[in-house]
Enzyme design. Structure first.
Site, PDB file in Angstrom:
ATOM      1  N   SER A  12     -45.777  42.700 -65.664  1.00 43.72           N
ATOM      2  CA  SER A  12     -45.694  43.472 -64.427  1.00 43.72           C
ATOM      3  C   SER A  12     -44.949  44.796 -64.623  1.00 43.72           C
ATOM      4  CB  SER A  12     -44.990  42.634 -63.354  1.00 43.72           C
ATOM      5  OG  SER A  12     -44.985  43.286 -62.111  1.00 43.72           O
ATOM      6  N   SER A  13     -44.622  45.120 -65.870  1.00 42.15           N
ATOM      7  CA  SER A  13     -43.831  46.323 -66.168  1.00 42.15           C
ATOM      8  C   SER A  13     -44.707  47.530 -66.505  1.00 42.15           C
ATOM      9  CB  SER A  13     -42.901  46.018 -67.354  1.00 42.15           C
ATOM     10  OG  SER A  13     -42.458  47.198 -67.982  1.00 42.15           O
ATOM     11  N   PRO A  14     -44.660  48.594 -65.684  1.00 40.81           N
ATOM     12  CA  PRO A  14     -45.478  49.781 -65.962  1.00 40.81           C
ATOM     13  C   PRO A  14     -45.155  50.404 -67.315  1.00 40.81           C
ATOM     14  CG  PRO A  14     -44.608  49.872 -63.722  1.00 40.81           C
ATOM     15  CD  PRO A  14     -43.913  48.732 -64.410  1.00 40.81           C
TER      16      PRO A  14
END
Lengths: 200, 200
Positions: A12-14
């Site tokens: 979920s980490s850009p």
């Protein structure tokens, strides 16, 4: 044989997504493999007392601007997904289960999961969506469902996250090269120099 | 006339020090001046609910390693000072008071303060040390003492810090170029590309 670059990230980490598109080529240019370790940042944040950037005053607004700008800077496609962030247990469990059968194909799956979320805006926080993405990689739905419910697969992810924290990992992306830690996609230039020079 | 690059920093910020050695040349290469704004990060953190990196679990140990490595990466001298961090009211007040008389000389003073702390290990949290550094720049001790106690000088720093927060500043170094914000010395490559291309 040189040790691999250890790459820790949350699906979920850009910035983790951006790093995922860059790290393999960067490492390969210096004769290194990369060991990918999806982890659960929520569990890490319980240890560090931190919280997602987007929930922090002032930083949240900046991050919303910096995510797409950083993608453009690196020439990578990016669309901010909603909802954001999402829980990534299903994505990470599926990755480890598949990895232990076929690590190369699992790398392809990891890219597919990241791109589904950060390019196509598909909600990988939804386990059904993760299964659909897995099916597109040729995996059988029933086998994946069994894997996601398997206590040993759950424990594998739990252990990977705990081991990451034990090694000092506090965010995503986080890299370790021969014991030297690098946090953030913005540390790739230092990581590259480290690989090139053997440390500086 | 192009607008200046706005540069916000705390005199106790290691990454701010690194940025202070790089930003003027970077901006000048694209025909820009830089407007320097020392601020009090402690006051900013009261707004954001944040705290110094070195006081955060796991991040503190990483930062202690990343500060000198980042300095080496940029080819800049750096020695981690003790005590750290320190209060920078005296340094910032002296800067603004001097700036309003001679902005070019105040830039030299700002470099002297940063280098005193991060290269020579002199405690610029001590007002007496700030005065000694000011004297080396040709300033009279008695005039500086009067300035540091002057309510209008105190108010100036308070107002600058408040205005920075109002513009979204949450850390050091923080830059604004034609309304576009950049946080961290590691965003200088993006800032450079922004200046070079007019935005991307």
């Amino acid at each position: 044989m040189k040790t691999p670059v250890e790459f820790f990230f949350d699906f979920s980490s850009p910035y983790g997504y951006l790093a995922s598109e860059l790290i393999d080529d960067l490492a390969a240019a210096h004769g290194r493999q990369v060991a990918w370790h999806p982890i659960l940042l929520g569990a890490v944040f319980k240890t560090t007392g931190s919280q997602p950037l987007v929930h922090q005053p002032l930083k949240g607004g900046y991050a919303a601007r910096d995510f797409p700008r950083s993608a453009r800077f690196h020439g990578l496609p990016f669309t901010m997904p909603t909802p954001f962030p999402v829980a990534t247990q299903a994505a990470a469990r599926l990755y480890y289960w598949f990895h232990d059968q076929d690590s190369a194909a699992a790398r392809v799956l990891a890219h597919a999961l990241y791109r589904a979320y950060f390019v196509e805006g598909r909600n990988i926080g939804d386990a059904a969506m993760v299964l659909t993405i897995g099916e597109a990689q040729g995996l059988e739905r029933a086998r994946m469902e069994a894997a996601l419910a398997d206590p040993t697969v759950k424990e594998r992810l739990h252990a990977e996250t705990g081991e990451a924290v034990a090694q000092g990992v506090f965010g995503s992306p986080y890299f370790i090269v021969d014991g030297e830690p690098f946090f953030g996609v913005d540390r790739l230039p230092q990581l590259e120099k480290w690989l090139r020079t053997g440390g500086f």
